[in-house]
Write an enzyme that holds these catalytic residues in place. Structure first.
Site, PDB file in Angstrom:
ATOM      1  N   ASP A   7       0.487  -1.198  -0.118  1.00 48.78           N
ATOM      2  CA  ASP A   7       0.167  -0.327   0.258  1.00 48.78           C
ATOM      3  C   ASP A   7       0.777   1.230  -0.026  1.00 48.78           C
ATOM      4  O   ASP A   7       1.403   1.195   0.183  1.00 48.78           O
ATOM      5  CB  ASP A   7      -0.399  -0.171   1.180  1.00 48.78           C
ATOM      6  CG  ASP A   7      -1.721   1.190   1.588  1.00 48.78           C
ATOM      7  OD1 ASP A   7      -1.945   1.580   0.540  1.00 48.78           O
ATOM      8  OD2 ASP A   7      -2.503   1.594   2.105  1.00 48.78           O
ATOM      9  N   ASP A   9       0.092   5.054   1.476  1.00 45.97           N
ATOM     10  CA  ASP A   9      -0.517   6.202   2.487  1.00 45.97           C
ATOM     11  C   ASP A   9      -0.169   5.356   3.243  1.00 45.97           C
ATOM     12  O   ASP A   9      -1.082   4.567   3.253  1.00 45.97           O
ATOM     13  CB  ASP A   9      -1.818   6.596   2.485  1.00 45.97           C
ATOM     14  CG  ASP A   9      -1.351   7.301   0.564  1.00 45.97           C
ATOM     15  OD1 ASP A   9      -1.024   7.166  -0.404  1.00 45.97           O
ATOM     16  OD2 ASP A   9      -2.490   7.423  -0.563  1.00 45.97           O
TER      17      ASP A   9
END
Length: 223
Positions: A7, A9
């Site tokens: 991922d 963020d």
């Protein structure tokens, strides 16, 4: 072969690239609504709870820049990642990505952020492969309409599977790193899951599932 998926963020970087992008646009004078950032904060609160409707957020995010040419936005986002994202990369993330690259492992970033930001961030991080939320182009401008499957929640798994069918390599072991409860489907899909600074809901789930919890920190400066 092994595939390492991350991922973006709050996993590779200590912040949310969408919110940072909005602050950047305010600095540039492209967002002038004084209430915009407060609304952004409220929508991201819903995201943290796993309650955000992605199409609603995309429409909100794109509204101030839909009139701008794609080429202008693409240049602007390069300036943005260099100015803002580069300062927020976790040292542990840099080290791990460098280690995997040296070992010639395949790395993929998959994010629920719009693709033009994800691509620029991936390039900054030295990652060749990335998936973000693709937007329909309308007369050389980014529209608020999502193209195909959004890489959000269970959609991340579907986008990953699509991506895998396009690759010549066959990946037998999948790793995934995330901070968010929104990525539960992906964490359960892969062979080996890691949580990075997990949100409260994901922290609880990680303990139940026996997933490792990594505590990555930014550099702390002393006066």
């Amino acid at each position: 072969m092994e595939l390492y998926i991350f991922d973006l963020d709050e996993t590779l970087i200590a912040g949310d690239s969408g919110m940072l992008w909005h602050k950047f646009l305010v600095d540039k004078g492209l967002i002038t609504d004084s209430r915009f950032l407060a609304k952004d904060t409220e929508l991201m609160r819903l995201y943290a709870l796993g309650e955000l409707q992605l199409q609603q957020y995309i429409q909100f995010s794109l509204q101030p820049i839909q009139h701008l040419d794609k080429g202008f936005i693409d240049k602007l986002v390069i300036e943005f990642v260099k100015r803002d994202i580069s300062q927020l990369i976790y040292p542990d993330a840099k080290q791990l990505l460098a280690q995997l690259t040296a070992q010639q492992k395949t790395i993929l970033i998959i994010s629920a952020t719009v693709s033009f930001i994800v691509k620029a961030a991936a390039e900054l991080l030295g990652v060749k492969h990335c998936i973000g939320v693709d937007l329909v182009l309308d007369d050389h401008r980014y529209s608020a309409n999502i193209e195909g499957i959004a890489s959000y929640r269970a959609g991340k798994v579907m986008r990953l599977q699509e991506w895998q069918t396009e690759q010549r390599e066959h990946y037998t072991t999948l790793y995934f790193y995330s901070d968010s409860i929104n990525d539960q489907a992906m964490l359960e899909h892969v062979d080996i899951a890691y949580t990075v600074n997990p949100c409260p809901q994901l922290s609880l789930l990680a303990k139940q599932k026996g997933w490792p919890i990594l505590n990555w920190q930014t550099h702390q400066h002393r006066d």
